[in-house]
Write a protein that holds these residues in place. Structure first.
Motif, short mmCIF file in Angstrom:
data_model
loop_
_atom_site.label_atom_id
_atom_site.label_comp_id
_atom_site.label_asym_id
_atom_site.label_seq_id
_atom_site.Cartn_x
_atom_site.Cartn_y
_atom_site.Cartn_z
N GLU A 113 0.80 -1.22 0.00
CA GLU A 113 0.00 0.00 0.00
C GLU A 113 0.83 1.28 0.00
O GLU A 113 0.58 2.20 -0.78
CB GLU A 113 -0.94 -0.01 1.21
CG GLU A 113 -1.83 1.19 1.28
CD GLU A 113 -2.72 1.18 2.52
OE1 GLU A 113 -3.52 2.11 2.63
OE2 GLU A 113 -2.60 0.27 3.37
N ILE A 114 1.84 1.36 0.86
CA ILE A 114 2.62 2.60 0.96
C ILE A 114 3.39 2.85 -0.33
O ILE A 114 3.34 3.95 -0.89
CB ILE A 114 3.56 2.57 2.18
CG1 ILE A 114 2.74 2.57 3.48
CG2 ILE A 114 4.51 3.78 2.15
CD1 ILE A 114 3.56 2.44 4.74
N ALA A 115 4.09 1.84 -0.82
CA ALA A 115 4.86 2.02 -2.06
C ALA A 115 3.93 2.35 -3.23
O ALA A 115 4.28 3.16 -4.09
CB ALA A 115 5.67 0.77 -2.37
N TYR A 130 5.71 14.83 -1.13
CA TYR A 130 5.97 13.93 -0.02
C TYR A 130 5.11 14.28 1.20
O TYR A 130 4.75 13.42 1.99
CB TYR A 130 7.46 13.97 0.33
CG TYR A 130 7.92 12.85 1.23
CD1 TYR A 130 7.88 11.53 0.79
CD2 TYR A 130 8.39 13.10 2.51
CE1 TYR A 130 8.30 10.50 1.60
CE2 TYR A 130 8.80 12.07 3.34
CZ TYR A 130 8.76 10.77 2.87
OH TYR A 130 9.16 9.74 3.67
N SER A 131 4.74 15.54 1.37
CA SER A 131 3.95 15.95 2.54
C SER A 131 2.58 15.27 2.54
O SER A 131 2.05 14.94 3.61
CB SER A 131 3.79 17.47 2.59
OG SER A 131 3.04 17.93 1.48
N LEU A 132 2.00 15.04 1.38
CA LEU A 132 0.73 14.32 1.31
C LEU A 132 0.88 12.89 1.81
O LEU A 132 0.02 12.36 2.51
CB LEU A 132 0.20 14.31 -0.13
CG LEU A 132 -0.19 15.65 -0.74
CD1 LEU A 132 -0.54 15.48 -2.21
CD2 LEU A 132 -1.34 16.28 0.03
N LEU A 133 1.99 12.27 1.47
CA LEU A 133 2.26 10.90 1.90
C LEU A 133 2.49 10.84 3.41
O LEU A 133 1.99 9.93 4.09
CB LEU A 133 3.48 10.36 1.15
CG LEU A 133 3.69 8.87 1.23
CD1 LEU A 133 2.59 8.12 0.52
CD2 LEU A 133 5.03 8.52 0.63
N LEU A 134 3.22 11.80 3.96
CA LEU A 134 3.47 11.85 5.40
C LEU A 134 2.18 12.04 6.18
O LEU A 134 2.02 11.49 7.28
CB LEU A 134 4.47 12.95 5.75
CG LEU A 134 5.90 12.72 5.30
CD1 LEU A 134 6.75 13.95 5.59
CD2 LEU A 134 6.49 11.50 5.97
N ALA A 135 1.26 12.81 5.64
CA ALA A 135 -0.03 13.01 6.31
C ALA A 135 -0.83 11.71 6.34
O ALA A 135 -1.49 11.41 7.34
CB ALA A 135 -0.82 14.11 5.61
N GLU A 136 -0.75 10.95 5.28
CA GLU A 136 -1.50 9.69 5.20
C GLU A 136 -0.83 8.56 5.97
O GLU A 136 -1.50 7.69 6.52
CB GLU A 136 -1.67 9.29 3.73
CG GLU A 136 -2.60 8.13 3.53
CD GLU A 136 -2.89 7.86 2.06
OE1 GLU A 136 -3.41 6.78 1.77
OE2 GLU A 136 -2.58 8.73 1.20
N PHE A 137 0.51 8.55 6.02
CA PHE A 137 1.26 7.49 6.68
C PHE A 137 2.27 8.11 7.66
O PHE A 137 3.45 8.25 7.35
CB PHE A 137 2.01 6.62 5.65
CG PHE A 137 1.11 5.95 4.67
CD1 PHE A 137 0.41 4.80 5.02
CD2 PHE A 137 0.96 6.45 3.38
CE1 PHE A 137 -0.42 4.16 4.11
CE2 PHE A 137 0.13 5.82 2.47
CZ PHE A 137 -0.57 4.68 2.83
N PRO A 138 1.82 8.48 8.86
CA PRO A 138 2.72 9.15 9.82
C PRO A 138 3.93 8.30 10.22
O PRO A 138 4.93 8.84 10.65
CB PRO A 138 1.82 9.43 11.02
CG PRO A 138 0.50 8.86 10.75
CD PRO A 138 0.47 8.34 9.36
N GLN A 139 3.87 6.99 10.03
CA GLN A 139 5.01 6.13 10.37
C GLN A 139 6.22 6.43 9.48
O GLN A 139 7.33 6.02 9.80
CB GLN A 139 4.63 4.64 10.31
CG GLN A 139 4.24 4.12 8.95
CD GLN A 139 2.74 4.16 8.66
OE1 GLN A 139 2.06 5.11 9.03
NE2 GLN A 139 2.24 3.14 7.99
N LEU A 140 6.03 7.19 8.43
CA LEU A 140 7.15 7.56 7.55
C LEU A 140 7.90 8.80 8.04
O LEU A 140 8.90 9.19 7.43
CB LEU A 140 6.65 7.80 6.12
CG LEU A 140 6.05 6.59 5.40
CD1 LEU A 140 5.52 7.01 4.03
CD2 LEU A 140 7.08 5.48 5.27
N GLN A 141 7.46 9.41 9.13
CA GLN A 141 8.09 10.63 9.65
C GLN A 141 9.58 10.45 9.91
O GLN A 141 10.36 11.38 9.77
CB GLN A 141 7.40 11.10 10.93
CG GLN A 141 5.97 11.56 10.73
CD GLN A 141 5.85 12.88 9.99
OE1 GLN A 141 6.78 13.68 9.97
NE2 GLN A 141 4.71 13.10 9.37
#
Length: 184
Positions: A113-115, A130-141
């Motif tokens: 899913e993340i990839a 990338y900010s949109l992805l960080l908002a959706e998947f906070p584990q990527l912080q």
């Protein structure tokens, strides 16, 4: 995330475009996915070096990939693709004499899913956001962005352009810091 359109030449992007599968110069998704695994391995070498990671307890990078051919090419060898075999020479040179190996494991597209989202997150300008992805998947912080070096990208580009037979003896001399760098 690796944006092929901004990383590689227009000619490579054109040859990798969907709809060109019948063209003998076509660059398949299997080749592109193998490039990603090679760049991931280079990033792992760099990260272990920069962070001073002792890999002796677990000397294998587990790399998940949703492309079965790329997994097979990395774990065994490529038989059917000239570009795949040439990328194998790049990969062999990168692995030669290293303290860390790699095991490529297949991951279903459903579980990827993340990839999958990474490849689809674009700003309205068309650029990767990338900010949109960080908002959706906070584990990527806690993740860092790897920037492959011009040396590494040039070797891969030369293979994809079809005119290079990489020399693993030369590639093995590349130090981790010669492979790329990170940003937060």
């Amino acid at each position: 995330h690796m944006d092929f359109a901004t990383t590689f030449s227009d000619e490579i992007v054109r040859r990798a475009s969907k709809g060109r599968q019948r063209d003998h110069t076509y660059i398949s998704i299997n080749v592109l996915e193998t490039v990603v695994v090679i760049v991931n391995y280079a990033a792992a070498l760099c990260a272990c070096h920069v962070d001073g990671v002792n890999v002796s307890a677990c000397p294998v990078l587990l790399n998940y990939c949703d492309n079965t051919s790329a997994c097979s090419w990395i774990n065994k060898k490529c038989r059917d693709s000239l570009l795949g075999r040439r990328l194998g020479r790049v990969f062999a040179g990168l692995m030669w004499g290293r303290e860390i190996g790699v095991q490529c494991e297949w991951l279903s597209t459903h579980d990827n899913e993340i990839a999958d989202r990474i490849s689809r997150v674009k700003h309205e300008s068309g650029a990767f956001d990338y900010s949109l992805l960080l908002a959706e998947f906070p584990q990527l912080q806690c993740c860092r962005t790897f920037h492959p070096s011009e040396t590494l990208l040039s070797m891969i580009s030369n293979v994809l352009e079809g005119d290079a037979l990489p020399d693993p003896l030369m590639i093995r001399r590349l130090t981790p810091q010669m492979l790329g760098s990170f940003s937060s």
